[in-house]
Design a protein around this motif. Structure first.
Motif, PDB file in Angstrom:
ATOM      1  N   THR A  61      -3.851   2.764 -10.219  1.00 42.45           N
ATOM      2  CA  THR A  61      -4.681   3.199  -9.193  1.00 42.45           C
ATOM      3  C   THR A  61      -5.980   2.598  -8.702  1.00 42.45           C
ATOM      4  N   GLU A  71       1.479   4.385  -2.700  1.00 47.00           N
ATOM      5  CA  GLU A  71       1.534   5.785  -2.493  1.00 47.00           C
ATOM      6  C   GLU A  71       2.624   6.612  -2.977  1.00 47.00           C
ATOM      7  N   SER A  72       3.610   5.857  -3.286  1.00 49.19           N
ATOM      8  CA  SER A  72       4.802   6.617  -3.719  1.00 49.19           C
ATOM      9  C   SER A  72       4.763   6.408  -5.094  1.00 49.19           C
ATOM     10  N   THR A  80       1.659   8.724  -7.910  1.00 45.53           N
ATOM     11  CA  THR A  80       1.643   9.967  -8.502  1.00 45.53           C
ATOM     12  C   THR A  80       2.894  10.488  -9.446  1.00 45.53           C
ATOM     13  N   GLU A 134       0.873  -1.187  -0.045  1.00 49.65           N
ATOM     14  CA  GLU A 134      -0.087   0.141   0.019  1.00 49.65           C
ATOM     15  C   GLU A 134       1.118   1.306  -0.121  1.00 49.65           C
ATOM     16  N   GLU A 135       2.064   1.330   0.891  1.00 47.82           N
ATOM     17  CA  GLU A 135       2.826   2.555   0.894  1.00 47.82           C
ATOM     18  C   GLU A 135       3.468   2.689  -0.620  1.00 47.82           C
TER      19      GLU A 135
END
Length: 294
Positions: free
Chosen positions: A222, A209-210, A213, A205-206
């Motif tokens: 996404t 996030e990195s 984007t 999950e992290e």
């Protein structure tokens, strides 16, 4: 060519995406007629006010616009052509819109035969999966006469948010093939990245996030990578239908004389997945398949 007020819409094909698309048309105020091979599939829409029609020809006789969203080019041929087909029932000045991902050559054939009967034909495949269908945010790629596309603006706006006319008949399908070529290699990359992150001991999950984007960002990353991580393989888009799309794209690319190595590699992986029992899973099941082999 004769034109008419567009109020009554006939919808053929109430699958994962089609049912939501049809529901959004009713929400927008259109009168909805539906055809499905089994009436039970239409029960939810019937309860909301849709009318079930027992044949595609009868549906076309009563509708201002007929929208089709079925599985395969063979299904498209079956419902459009012949004495019992949509083109046999549709009246002059009516509109037929095939939103199935199908062959550009078939879209052109429908257009040519429709034009002989003074029927407006548009090929308008979509992208966005079950999420886009439910939210009315589909990307709609249209081919056919610009005047017909403009007349259907309100209909398309009920189902999508990124709506573009791409050119003459078949151009919508060619655009969708471009879309599927991108997705084929992208899905391979997304799944491989998630397998890699897990093998490296990272929090997936992290990681998302990195990288979500930056330059690696994509709709698939996404929307489908989180499903991969959760083990949610419910179909927003079936593996079996993606294999069909990739086959059409390869055939069309060969006709244009171009090479598609990424597309061909992806198709081989998805065909192996189908053979392993994943044909009715969502395309994100590629992560499960690759993880099991790592």
């Amino acid at each position: 060519m004769e034109k008419r007020t567009l109020q009554t819409i006939g919808f053929v094909g109430l699958g994962v995406m089609g049912k939501s698309m049809a529901a959004n048309l009713m929400k927008a105020g259109y009168t909805l007629l539906v055809f499905t091979r089994t009436k039970e599939k239409a029960e939810d829409l019937i309860k909301e006010g849709a009318s079930w029609i027992p044949s595609v020809k009868e549906l076309a006789e009563q509708a201002d616009v007929v929208i089709t969203m079925v599985g395969y080019p063979s299904d498209v041929e079956e419902i459009y052509f012949g004495e019992k087909g949509i083109l046999a029932g549709a009246g002059p000045g009516s509109y037929v819109v095939d939103m199935t991902t199908s062959k550009p050559k078939l879209a052109r054939s429908i257009y040519d035969q429709a034009k002989e009967k003074n029927i407006h034909a548009v090929d308008a495949p979509v992208s966005g999966g079950d999420i886009g269908a439910r939210g009315g945010t589909l990307a709609i790629m249209a081919g056919g006469d610009k005047e017909a596309f403009d007349a259907l603006a309100g209909v398309f706006e009920a189902m999508g948010s990124n709506i573009k006319w791409q050119g003459e008949a078949g151009a919508g399908q060619h655009t969708k093939m471009s879309n599927q070529i991108v997705i084929a290699s992208t899905m391979m990359g997304v799944a491989e990245a998630m397998v890699y992150a897990k093998a490296a001991g990272l929090n997936q999950e992290e990681v998302l996030e990195s990288i979500g984007t930056g330059a690696a960002s994509s709709w698939s990353l996404t929307n489908l990578a989180p499903r991969m991580i959760k083990g949610d393989n419910a179909p927003g888009f079936y593996v079996k239908h993606f294999i069909k799309d990739m086959g059409i794209a390869i055939e069309s690319a060969e006709e244009l004389g171009i090479e598609t190595p990424g597309l061909r590699t992806s198709k081989k992986v998805y065909e192996a997945m189908a053979e392993a029992g994943e044909e009715d899973s969502g395309t994100q099941a590629i992560y499960k398949y690759l993880l099991a082999r790592s």
